[in-house]
Design a protein around this motif. Structure first.
Motif, PDB file in Angstrom:
ATOM      1  N   LEU B  69      -9.902  46.545 -17.541  1.00 19.90           N
ATOM      2  CA  LEU B  69      -9.078  47.760 -17.430  1.00 19.90           C
ATOM      3  C   LEU B  69      -9.769  48.800 -16.562  1.00 19.90           C
ATOM      4  O   LEU B  69      -9.139  49.459 -15.733  1.00 19.90           O
ATOM      5  CB  LEU B  69      -8.799  48.343 -18.824  1.00 19.90           C
ATOM      6  CG  LEU B  69      -7.788  47.588 -19.685  1.00 19.90           C
ATOM      7  CD1 LEU B  69      -7.796  48.115 -21.122  1.00 19.90           C
ATOM      8  CD2 LEU B  69      -6.377  47.704 -19.104  1.00 19.90           C
ATOM      9  N   ARG B  70     -11.084  48.952 -16.731  1.00 21.09           N
ATOM     10  CA  ARG B  70     -11.830  49.942 -15.939  1.00 21.09           C
ATOM     11  C   ARG B  70     -11.836  49.602 -14.449  1.00 21.09           C
ATOM     12  O   ARG B  70     -12.032  50.486 -13.617  1.00 21.09           O
ATOM     13  CB  ARG B  70     -13.275  50.070 -16.452  1.00 21.09           C
ATOM     14  CG  ARG B  70     -13.398  50.748 -17.803  1.00 21.09           C
ATOM     15  CD  ARG B  70     -12.874  52.160 -17.762  1.00 21.09           C
ATOM     16  NE  ARG B  70     -13.089  52.881 -19.018  1.00 21.09           N
ATOM     17  CZ  ARG B  70     -12.187  53.677 -19.576  1.00 21.09           C
ATOM     18  NH1 ARG B  70     -11.010  53.884 -19.008  1.00 21.09           N
ATOM     19  NH2 ARG B  70     -12.444  54.309 -20.703  1.00 21.09           N
ATOM     20  N   ALA B  71     -11.645  48.333 -14.143  1.00 20.34           N
ATOM     21  CA  ALA B  71     -11.622  47.932 -12.724  1.00 20.34           C
ATOM     22  C   ALA B  71     -10.279  48.272 -12.071  1.00 20.34           C
ATOM     23  O   ALA B  71     -10.150  48.209 -10.853  1.00 20.34           O
ATOM     24  CB  ALA B  71     -11.901  46.432 -12.611  1.00 20.34           C
ATOM     25  N   ILE B  72      -9.296  48.629 -12.893  1.00 22.64           N
ATOM     26  CA  ILE B  72      -7.985  49.014 -12.352  1.00 22.64           C
ATOM     27  C   ILE B  72      -7.999  50.534 -12.155  1.00 22.64           C
ATOM     28  O   ILE B  72      -8.251  51.283 -13.117  1.00 22.64           O
ATOM     29  CB  ILE B  72      -6.843  48.612 -13.329  1.00 22.64           C
ATOM     30  CG1 ILE B  72      -6.873  47.094 -13.567  1.00 22.64           C
ATOM     31  CG2 ILE B  72      -5.488  49.062 -12.809  1.00 22.64           C
ATOM     32  CD1 ILE B  72      -5.974  46.622 -14.705  1.00 22.64           C
ATOM     33  N   GLU B  73      -7.753  50.998 -10.957  1.00 17.91           N
ATOM     34  CA  GLU B  73      -7.880  52.424 -10.631  1.00 17.91           C
ATOM     35  C   GLU B  73      -7.128  53.322 -11.631  1.00 17.91           C
ATOM     36  O   GLU B  73      -7.657  54.328 -12.085  1.00 17.91           O
ATOM     37  CB  GLU B  73      -7.381  52.656  -9.194  1.00 17.91           C
ATOM     38  CG  GLU B  73      -7.439  54.100  -8.711  1.00 17.91           C
ATOM     39  CD  GLU B  73      -8.845  54.704  -8.747  1.00 17.91           C
ATOM     40  OE1 GLU B  73      -9.824  53.953  -8.606  1.00 17.91           O
ATOM     41  OE2 GLU B  73      -8.942  55.946  -8.912  1.00 17.91           O
ATOM     42  N   THR B  74      -5.923  52.925 -11.987  1.00 22.42           N
ATOM     43  CA  THR B  74      -5.093  53.730 -12.899  1.00 22.42           C
ATOM     44  C   THR B  74      -5.784  53.984 -14.236  1.00 22.42           C
ATOM     45  O   THR B  74      -5.567  55.009 -14.875  1.00 22.42           O
ATOM     46  CB  THR B  74      -3.758  52.976 -13.186  1.00 22.42           C
ATOM     47  OG1 THR B  74      -3.300  52.414 -11.973  1.00 22.42           O
ATOM     48  CG2 THR B  74      -2.719  53.878 -13.799  1.00 22.42           C
ATOM     49  N   TYR B  75      -6.590  53.021 -14.682  1.00 21.84           N
ATOM     50  CA  TYR B  75      -7.188  53.129 -16.025  1.00 21.84           C
ATOM     51  C   TYR B  75      -8.690  53.420 -15.993  1.00 21.84           C
ATOM     52  O   TYR B  75      -9.373  53.219 -16.975  1.00 21.84           O
ATOM     53  CB  TYR B  75      -6.910  51.835 -16.816  1.00 21.84           C
ATOM     54  CG  TYR B  75      -5.435  51.568 -16.928  1.00 21.84           C
ATOM     55  CD1 TYR B  75      -4.594  52.466 -17.575  1.00 21.84           C
ATOM     56  CD2 TYR B  75      -4.866  50.442 -16.346  1.00 21.84           C
ATOM     57  CE1 TYR B  75      -3.232  52.244 -17.642  1.00 21.84           C
ATOM     58  CE2 TYR B  75      -3.500  50.212 -16.406  1.00 21.84           C
ATOM     59  CZ  TYR B  75      -2.693  51.124 -17.051  1.00 21.84           C
ATOM     60  OH  TYR B  75      -1.339  50.911 -17.117  1.00 21.84           O
ATOM     61  N   ARG B  76      -9.160  53.912 -14.851  1.00 25.46           N
ATOM     62  CA  ARG B  76     -10.601  54.164 -14.714  1.00 25.46           C
ATOM     63  C   ARG B  76     -11.094  55.196 -15.730  1.00 25.46           C
ATOM     64  O   ARG B  76     -12.211  55.137 -16.214  1.00 25.46           O
ATOM     65  CB  ARG B  76     -10.906  54.629 -13.285  1.00 25.46           C
ATOM     66  CG  ARG B  76     -12.242  54.165 -12.767  1.00 25.46           C
ATOM     67  CD  ARG B  76     -12.331  54.309 -11.264  1.00 25.46           C
ATOM     68  NE  ARG B  76     -12.125  55.664 -10.810  1.00 25.46           N
ATOM     69  CZ  ARG B  76     -13.055  56.620 -10.838  1.00 25.46           C
ATOM     70  NH1 ARG B  76     -14.248  56.349 -11.292  1.00 25.46           N
ATOM     71  NH2 ARG B  76     -12.791  57.820 -10.380  1.00 25.46           N
ATOM     72  N   GLN B  77     -10.211  56.150 -16.066  1.00 23.94           N
ATOM     73  CA  GLN B  77     -10.629  57.212 -16.986  1.00 23.94           C
ATOM     74  C   GLN B  77      -9.769  57.283 -18.246  1.00 23.94           C
ATOM     75  O   GLN B  77      -9.909  58.204 -19.038  1.00 23.94           O
ATOM     76  CB  GLN B  77     -10.589  58.554 -16.256  1.00 23.94           C
ATOM     77  CG  GLN B  77     -11.567  58.608 -15.094  1.00 23.94           C
ATOM     78  CD  GLN B  77     -11.630  59.981 -14.458  1.00 23.94           C
ATOM     79  OE1 GLN B  77     -11.355  60.985 -15.091  1.00 23.94           O
ATOM     80  NE2 GLN B  77     -11.988  60.020 -13.200  1.00 23.94           N
TER      81      GLN B  77
END
Lengths: 123, 316
Positions: B69-77
């Motif tokens: 999930l963290r590797a997906i830009e949308t879910y970085r934070q």
């Protein structure tokens, strides 16, 4: 203060607090026959078909599922027995304990767990 | 707020869903596996504001899910709260290193769960406000929203780099007894303001990444987590610092940064200069919360930084 994130929010009405566990508890109890049958089948499978460590891992996964949920629903003893069975199985597997000896050591906990679950279902 | 809950036990999913509805949240999607959760997150039909993730699941486990999930830009934070029976330190370490925001252990305590969801709600609201402010301010030349100099930033594509809030939650999850021997050290990038004022925001972020890489390079023998807290200040948490000479560390860090000199010179920029604070340790007889070493370390390089972090300003 960031630490204030850990503060407890204002309490809610008591009726609202008890709603969720009651609904989920009924579902948990309704699933007890399936879960006991799953554990029974895994023990049977292990004993009759090659005594593979993978079957013990599946037993650990099955007891893991019971442990967290039962304890959250207030069934502390079932939660504790399931947690003990899971921990013993995982530690044994990690330590490379001989599979038959590992199941023998965990068998009493598993049997008590299944008995206690059946008692809850029958009550 | 929209939630995705992930657990291989349907009854536990029901508990979480019911509890969330009881708290007034009704946009919830439940997933029985990590892959199912990824499908939901990437389908485009539902964009979650928070994930509640079990660790031990057949197939892909919860920690791998956090990493993906963290590797997906949308879910970085996006806040990710682990909800698990696994309380061993190794699982806690892995979860926060992978990018978890918080960690709750089963059995789930209603009051504790509400408290954590309250934290997520405040984080979500604060980020929404920050995003609106940035939008009002407009884009820089590289098409990036430039955060204030004082704002914490999650440095892009850096392993072991976490929100300051996650750093605090990590220490609080472990508790005092399991953080004895931990140490924190802060670094101040003395010319960071120049980069923020005179360059595109993307150059500022690249500079932060260079400094973080240099820190990783010089303390690579330790297990650690790093957070950029704003105002040019970075705090690093080490799980066993041993004997570290911070004067020597500061020297070698700046020496490493000089290796990037040609790249900076080509862009007519100075090389970042870093000042290291003293190592602050958590001992058996330490007073206060386990998080206090973070504030002590920050105060050592910049008293204002400790105050700002303590005031709970969040990642922009």
């Amino acid at each position: 203060m960031t630490n204030a994130f850990r503060q407890v929010p204002p309490s809610r009405p008591a009726a609202a607090e008890t709603y969720v566990p009651a609904a989920a508890k009924a579902r948990f109890i309704s699933l007890i026959p399936d879960r006991v049958a799953e554990l029974d089948a895994l023990i049977e499978h292990f004993s009759t078909r090659g005594q593979a460590p993978e079957v013990l891992l599946r037993m650990a996964e099955a007891t893991h599922k019971i442990a967290g949920t039962a304890a959250t629903l207030g069934m502390a003893r079932i939660g504790a027995l399931a947690a003990k069975a899971e921990t013993d199985l995982r530690r044994g597997l990690a330590a490379g304990t001989e599979p038959v000896a590992l199941l023998r050591a965990s068998r009493a906990t598993l049997e008590t767990l299944m008995d206690e679950m059946e008692d809850v279902f029958m009550a | 707020m929209k939630f995705v809950t992930v657990d291989d036990d349907p009854v536990f999913l029901e508990i979480m869903e019911g509890t969330l509805r009881n708290l007034g949240f009704d946009e919830i999607v439940s997933a029985l596996s990590a892959d199912q959760a990824l499908n939901v997150a990437t389908s485009g039909a539902f964009s979650p504001d928070c994930f509640l993730v079990d660790i031990q699941m057949p197939g892909k486990n919860g920690i791998d899910l956090v990493r993906e999930l963290r590797a997906i830009e949308t879910y970085r934070q996006t806040p990710i709260v682990m909800v698990t029976r696994m309380s061993d330190k190794a699982y806690i370490d892995d979860a926060f290193t992978a990018g978890a925001t918080d960690y709750v252990t089963k059995p789930l305590d209603n009051i504790e769960f509400r408290s954590r969801i309250g934290m997520v709600q405040r984080l979500h609201d604060e980020r929404k406000r920050s995003a609106m402010l940035l939008e009002q301010r407009g884009l820089d030349a590289d098409g990036q929203f430039a955060a204030d100099f004082s704002a914490p930033v999650l440095i892009p594509e850096m392993d072991n780099c976490v929100d300051f809030l996650a750093l605090e939650n990590y220490l609080l999850t472990l508790g005092r007894s399991r953080t004895v021997g931990y140490a924190a050290v802060s670094f101040n990038i003395t010319n960071a303001r120049f980069f923020h004022q005179a360059c595109d925001y993307s150059v500022f972020l690249e500079m932060l990444a260079d400094v973080s890489h240099a820190i990783f390079h010089n303390i690579k023998s330790h297990q650690f987590l790093l957070s950029y807290v704003g105002n040019g200040n970075i705090v690093v948490l080490l799980d066993n610092a041993g004997e570290v000479d911070t004067t020597e560390l500061q020297y070698s860090l700046n020496h490493t940064l000089m290796e990037y000199e040609s790249a900076y010179t080509m862009d007519r920029l100075p090389v970042p200069q870093v000042r290291a604070g003293r190592i602050m340790r958590s001992g058996v007889f330490s007073i206060g919360r386990p998080t206090s070493i973070l504030y002590r370390a920050l105060a050592d390089v910049a008293p204002d930084a400790a105050h700002a972090a303590n005031a709970g300003r969040l990642v922009a």
